[in-house]
Design an enzyme around this catalytic site. Structure first.
Site, PDB file in Angstrom:
ATOM      1  N   HIS A   8       0.841  -1.206   0.000  1.00  0.00           N
ATOM      2  CA  HIS A   8       0.000   0.000   0.000  1.00  0.00           C
ATOM      3  C   HIS A   8       0.874   1.253   0.000  1.00  0.00           C
ATOM      4  CE1 HIS A   8      -3.616   2.391   1.380  1.00  0.00           C
ATOM      5  NE2 HIS A   8      -2.641   3.158   1.876  1.00  0.00           N
ATOM      6  N   GLU A   9       1.887   1.282   0.848  1.00  0.00           N
ATOM      7  CA  GLU A   9       2.765   2.454   0.913  1.00  0.00           C
ATOM      8  C   GLU A   9       3.580   2.606  -0.366  1.00  0.00           C
ATOM      9  OE1 GLU A   9       2.145   4.525   3.041  1.00  0.00           O
ATOM     10  OE2 GLU A   9       1.037   3.293   4.445  1.00  0.00           O
ATOM     11  N   HIS A  37       1.516   4.461  -2.845  1.00  0.00           N
ATOM     12  CA  HIS A  37       1.601   5.917  -2.720  1.00  0.00           C
ATOM     13  C   HIS A  37       2.876   6.433  -3.382  1.00  0.00           C
ATOM     14  CE1 HIS A  37      -1.928   6.367  -0.352  1.00  0.00           C
ATOM     15  NE2 HIS A  37      -1.447   5.833   0.759  1.00  0.00           N
ATOM     16  N   HIS A  61      -5.519   7.502  -2.188  1.00  0.00           N
ATOM     17  CA  HIS A  61      -6.486   6.534  -1.674  1.00  0.00           C
ATOM     18  C   HIS A  61      -7.665   6.451  -2.640  1.00  0.00           C
ATOM     19  CE1 HIS A  61      -4.613   7.364   2.442  1.00  0.00           C
ATOM     20  NE2 HIS A  61      -4.340   6.111   2.136  1.00  0.00           N
ATOM     21  N   TYR A 114      -9.761   2.759   1.865  1.00  0.00           N
ATOM     22  CA  TYR A 114      -9.979   2.718   3.312  1.00  0.00           C
ATOM     23  C   TYR A 114     -10.873   1.523   3.669  1.00  0.00           C
ATOM     24  CZ  TYR A 114      -8.317   7.403   4.819  1.00  0.00           C
ATOM     25  OH  TYR A 114      -7.571   8.498   5.168  1.00  0.00           O
TER      26      TYR A 114
END
Length: 440
Positions: free
Chosen positions: A160-161, A164, A170, A219
């Site tokens: 996930h990071e 980014h 998101h 999320y």
């Protein structure tokens, strides 16, 4: 009943951290534990990025015109190469970090070589600070930190990071999110409402990849909840269980990354989707089999679609769109060109009784039933979009064409007429060209 959109599954791990306040209320924080001075929990912004995003948020609040993927506010990593270095304090996390890197490399053309100062001027630096966080896109020359703090040492969280770092926002920040999710502001921890902002197309470029509640970048349903109730609900309740998974990249995540970084074999609009939910890009021209009954040598029915180049198509960015489709059921047929519909029967009876046609403003709806399974095709000319709705299970695993075989397994969706499964979307698509048809 299942709906599939043409032209536009994973087993899931969900992670979060629950804390109990002195009043007994429980609050839920994301799996990506917040660090100091982060935005939306786990994103770091440069001063320029923060200013521009705040300006856009303010403009939206006052209705002033002004992805996941950064449109204007960041840059891509050159040639899809993202060098990395694992800092001494993170050496204990080496195995899981390398697993997350391998996950990205196995799904995309992005490559993560180990940083070599003789070859690389910029790199992502895995460090262990407070929480899990990353900057968005390539923003620095030299080291660009990604924090994998205590409690963040999981493949999905690290992937996930990395998302980014290559330019993903998101998922629920997308401009089209309100069609798919509902934000329950009354359940959000006071002061954290800005974590649920929606950005405009000047901030997020979706590359026309469909919204994906099952995205690794989405999320969870109770992130930043102050009372244990959902802060996000899916518009379609069937999608609720997909939200917040940290198992790995979804098909839409993979497609978006490959489009962003112009990976070979991925270009144009991701306007195709199989019955089993696999999105892909195919830019054919002329007539192609969309789906048909492949169980018998002589199919019970067949649906073919005609593609032509879009008006904005260029040599460098070739795009096509659907303009017409034909449906045949036994001896009956219906031909749809734009909003014009011609029906008939090739037998003695000239009427098409099995194919039901309904016309609304700028929409044509065709419906037919075969072996207790009903197929509904909804054609919206303005968007050149065709929705296929299937009710019944008789043809599960018996279909073939651009929409796959409907057996519930995306891994064998790219099955050619000879029964072979191929990996390349263009090879698969071209195999379903209708022979003998001529197009201008």
């Amino acid at each position: 009943m299942s709906k599939y959109v043409v032209f536009y599954s994973t087993a899931c791990i969900f992670m979060s951290v629950t804390m109990t306040l002195s009043n007994g209320n429980k609050i839920e924080l994301p799996a990506e534990l917040q660090g100091k001075d982060t935005f939306e929990g786990d994103m770091k912004l440069t001063a320029d990025q923060f200013t521009k995003i705040e300006e856009r948020i303010e403009a939206q609040k006052h209705r002033i015109e002004t992805r996941k993927a950064y449109a204007i506010l960041s840059t891509r990593w050159e040639d899809a190469i993202v060098p990395y270095r694992i800092e001494p304090e993170s050496q204990g996390d080496t195995a899981v970090i390398l697993s997350a890197i391998a996950h990205w490399e196995s799904k995309t053309c992005i490559r993560f070589p180990q940083y070599d100062p003789a070859e690389h001027t910029s790199f992502i630096s895995f460090t262990k600070q407070d929480g899990c966080w990353s900057y968005i896109g390539k923003v620095f020359t030299g080291a660009q930190e990604i924090s994998i703090g205590i409690g963040c040492e999981h493949l999905g969280t690290i992937a996930h990071e990395i998302g980014h770092a290559i330019g993903f926002f998101h998922e629920q920040s997308r401009p089209d999110r309100d069609s798919y999710v509902i934000i329950n502001e009354d359940n959000i921890i006071d002061g954290y409402e800005d974590n649920f902002q929606k950005y405009d197309t000047g901030t997020i470029d979706t590359h026309q990849v469909p919204y994906d509640i099952g995205s690794l970048m989405h999320y969870g349903e109770r992130y930043f909840s102050k009372n244990g109730l959902n802060t996000i609900d899916a518009v379609n309740p069937a999608d609720q269980s997909k939200m917040g998974q940290r198992d790995g990249l979804s098909d839409a995540d993979i497609l978006l990354a490959n489009l962003m970084y112009k990976c070979p074999g991925v270009s144009g609009d991701p306007h195709m989707k199989t019955f089993d939910g696999r999105p892909y890009t195919f830019q054919g021209v002329c007539w192609y089999t969309l789906f048909k009954d492949c169980f018998y040598h002589k199919p019970d029915f067949e649906v073919a679609v005609k593609f032509e180049p879009r008006g904005d198509s260029t040599t460098d960015h070739f795009r096509t769109r659907a303009v017409a489709f034909n449906v045949s059921v036994g001896m009956e047929y219906a031909n749809v060109n734009g909003l014009d519909v011609i029906t008939g029967n090739k037998g003695h009876d000239t009427a098409a009784r099995s194919i039901r046609v309904q016309k609304e403003q700028n929409v044509v709806i065709l419906e037919f039933t075969s072996n207790n399974t009903t197929f509904t095709l909804e054609w919206a000319l303005r968007k050149h979009a065709l929705k296929v709705n299937v009710q019944g299970a008789t043809y599960n695993g018996r279909l073939c064409g651009l929409m796959g075989n409907a057996d519930g397994d995306t891994r064998n969706d790219f099955q050619t007429p000879d029964g072979n499964v191929v990996l390349d979307a263009a090879e698969f698509g071209e195999s379903w060209e209708v022979k003998g048809q001529t197009c201008e």
